[in-house]
Design a protein around this motif. Structure first.
Motif, PDB file in Angstrom:
ATOM      1  N   TYR A 203       0.816  -1.218   0.000  1.00  0.00           N
ATOM      2  CA  TYR A 203       0.000   0.000   0.000  1.00  0.00           C
ATOM      3  C   TYR A 203       0.850   1.270   0.000  1.00  0.00           C
ATOM      4  O   TYR A 203       0.311   2.381   0.020  1.00  0.00           O
ATOM      5  N   ASP A 204       2.182   1.109  -0.043  1.00  0.00           N
ATOM      6  CA  ASP A 204       3.069   2.255   0.147  1.00  0.00           C
ATOM      7  C   ASP A 204       2.899   3.340  -0.913  1.00  0.00           C
ATOM      8  O   ASP A 204       3.085   4.522  -0.625  1.00  0.00           O
ATOM      9  N   LEU A 205       2.579   2.971  -2.144  1.00  0.00           N
ATOM     10  CA  LEU A 205       2.506   3.943  -3.232  1.00  0.00           C
ATOM     11  C   LEU A 205       1.085   4.431  -3.501  1.00  0.00           C
ATOM     12  O   LEU A 205       0.867   5.230  -4.417  1.00  0.00           O
ATOM     13  N   ASP A 206       0.123   3.960  -2.695  1.00  0.00           N
ATOM     14  CA  ASP A 206      -1.274   4.345  -2.919  1.00  0.00           C
ATOM     15  C   ASP A 206      -1.603   5.655  -2.213  1.00  0.00           C
ATOM     16  O   ASP A 206      -1.061   5.961  -1.138  1.00  0.00           O
ATOM     17  N   VAL A 207      -2.513   6.411  -2.809  1.00  0.00           N
ATOM     18  CA  VAL A 207      -3.017   7.603  -2.130  1.00  0.00           C
ATOM     19  C   VAL A 207      -4.034   7.154  -1.077  1.00  0.00           C
ATOM     20  O   VAL A 207      -4.659   6.090  -1.213  1.00  0.00           O
ATOM     21  N   PRO A 208      -4.214   7.915  -0.010  1.00  0.00           N
ATOM     22  CA  PRO A 208      -5.165   7.518   1.032  1.00  0.00           C
ATOM     23  C   PRO A 208      -6.594   7.416   0.502  1.00  0.00           C
ATOM     24  O   PRO A 208      -7.007   8.167  -0.378  1.00  0.00           O
ATOM     25  N   THR A 209      -7.331   6.466   1.072  1.00  0.00           N
ATOM     26  CA  THR A 209      -8.762   6.338   0.808  1.00  0.00           C
ATOM     27  C   THR A 209      -9.508   6.765   2.064  1.00  0.00           C
ATOM     28  O   THR A 209      -9.205   6.297   3.161  1.00  0.00           O
ATOM     29  N   TYR A 210     -10.485   7.645   1.897  1.00  0.00           N
ATOM     30  CA  TYR A 210     -11.262   8.150   3.027  1.00  0.00           C
ATOM     31  C   TYR A 210     -12.648   7.508   3.029  1.00  0.00           C
ATOM     32  O   TYR A 210     -13.215   7.226   1.972  1.00  0.00           O
ATOM     33  N   TYR A 211     -13.157   7.278   4.236  1.00  0.00           N
ATOM     34  CA  TYR A 211     -14.493   6.697   4.369  1.00  0.00           C
ATOM     35  C   TYR A 211     -15.510   7.569   3.638  1.00  0.00           C
ATOM     36  O   TYR A 211     -15.472   8.797   3.737  1.00  0.00           O
ATOM     37  N   PRO A 212     -16.452   6.924   2.858  1.00  0.00           N
ATOM     38  CA  PRO A 212     -16.609   5.471   2.671  1.00  0.00           C
ATOM     39  C   PRO A 212     -15.729   4.909   1.548  1.00  0.00           C
ATOM     40  O   PRO A 212     -15.289   3.782   1.618  1.00  0.00           O
ATOM     41  N   SER A 213     -15.461   5.711   0.507  1.00  0.00           N
ATOM     42  CA  SER A 213     -14.535   5.332  -0.566  1.00  0.00           C
ATOM     43  C   SER A 213     -14.263   6.592  -1.361  1.00  0.00           C
ATOM     44  O   SER A 213     -14.635   6.715  -2.526  1.00  0.00           O
ATOM     45  N   ALA A 214     -13.608   7.557  -0.678  1.00  0.00           N
ATOM     46  CA  ALA A 214     -13.569   8.908  -1.207  1.00  0.00           C
ATOM     47  C   ALA A 214     -12.167   9.493  -1.142  1.00  0.00           C
ATOM     48  O   ALA A 214     -11.243   8.916  -0.562  1.00  0.00           O
ATOM     49  N   THR A 215     -12.027  10.677  -1.760  1.00  0.00           N
ATOM     50  CA  THR A 215     -10.832  11.486  -1.598  1.00  0.00           C
ATOM     51  C   THR A 215     -11.037  12.380  -0.373  1.00  0.00           C
ATOM     52  O   THR A 215     -12.118  12.405   0.225  1.00  0.00           O
ATOM     53  N   ARG A 216     -10.012  13.142  -0.034  1.00  0.00           N
ATOM     54  CA  ARG A 216     -10.129  13.998   1.149  1.00  0.00           C
ATOM     55  C   ARG A 216     -11.240  15.030   0.979  1.00  0.00           C
ATOM     56  O   ARG A 216     -11.967  15.332   1.942  1.00  0.00           O
ATOM     57  N   ASP A 217     -11.405  15.561  -0.212  1.00  0.00           N
ATOM     58  CA  ASP A 217     -12.403  16.612  -0.429  1.00  0.00           C
ATOM     59  C   ASP A 217     -13.830  16.103  -0.274  1.00  0.00           C
ATOM     60  O   ASP A 217     -14.736  16.877   0.048  1.00  0.00           O
ATOM     61  N   THR A 218     -14.036  14.815  -0.523  1.00  0.00           N
ATOM     62  CA  THR A 218     -15.399  14.275  -0.466  1.00  0.00           C
ATOM     63  C   THR A 218     -15.587  13.299   0.699  1.00  0.00           C
ATOM     64  O   THR A 218     -16.584  12.580   0.747  1.00  0.00           O
TER      65      THR A 218
END
Length: 244
Positions: A203-218
């Motif tokens: 997972y080292d090269l992945d961008v973070p996933t935010y709950y529920p399956s979103a980017t930081r803005d959403t």
């Protein structure tokens, strides 16, 4: 017969000798006064006023020149810290799964405590956020998850630049669980592990996933109240990051 001046001189000398002897005797038998030790008492309760047996209570001098003391509340939630020297003390209470709310001194030193004070600590049951991180092929093991508190219980914004606070790594079922959370609004993130990581992960090269399956803005905020247990499953996006 001695002149009067000589007799007066001898008399004065004798008086001075006797006074000096008396002072020496008194100084030789005097003992320094010891600073009396004292105690601070109190009780630890939950938000309903019920006692919390087994809670830990710490008292430490604000000057740091005296070793702090820790005691455990008895079956009635009461505690007593003995053998404290005179001075001002910081005090805290702790119990796993609970959150510190307030301390109420009955003395005249708000924020600090003196010998003879009595204090009531109130702890509330912390909230829980739990869930499963899944990918296209099912649950993901060893993903770093973070619960970041972005607003307090009153809705006031908490400024945080990056995912912070609590970290949990998903277990062999892909499950994470945060407990003892203070009331407020949280965002939950799934990303590469950050604590105690030596071996590279997938997972080292992945961008973070935010709950529920979103980017930081959403990202959706999760509202936690006292004692809540909330399920927040995350569908991992697995999108690679970009070098800048």
């Amino acid at each position: 017969m001695q002149p009067i001046s000589q007799r007066i001189c001898c008399f004065v000398t004798c008086i001075l000798f006797l006074c000096a002897s008396e002072c020496w005797a008194q100084s030789g038998t005097a003992k320094p006064s010891a600073t009396p030790a004292g105690q601070i008492t109190g009780r630890v309760v939950n938000s309903g006023g019920e006692p919390l047996p087994g809670a830990s209570i710490y008292a430490g001098s604000i000057l740091g020149n005296v070793r702090g003391k820790t005691v455990t509340a008895d079956s009635h939630g009461d505690f007593k810290i003995d053998g404290l020297e005179q001075g001002l003390y910081n005090m805290f209470a702790n119990m796993p799964g609970y959150v510190f709310v307030s301390k109420t001194p009955t003395g005249d030193s708000p924020g600090y405590y003196r010998i003879g004070d009595s204090v009531i600590f109130t702890l509330t049951k912390g909230g829980v956020i739990t869930g499963t991180v899944t990918g296209p092929n099912g649950p993901l093991v060893g993903v770093g998850t973070f619960a970041t508190r972005v607003r307090d219980a009153a809705g006031k914004k908490i400024l945080t630049a990056i995912p912070s606070g609590f970290e949990r790594r998903t277990d062999d079922r892909g499950v994470f669980r945060f407990y003892g959370l203070p009331p407020g609004a949280y965002i939950v993130t799934a990303m590469r592990p950050r604590v105690g990581t030596i071996v590279p992960s997938s997972y080292d090269l992945d961008v973070p996933t935010y709950y529920p399956s979103a980017t930081r803005d959403t990202a959706a905020q999760i509202i936690v109240h006292e004692g809540d247990e909330i399920t927040a499953d995350i569908q991992y996006r697995g999108e690679p990051g970009h070098a800048v």
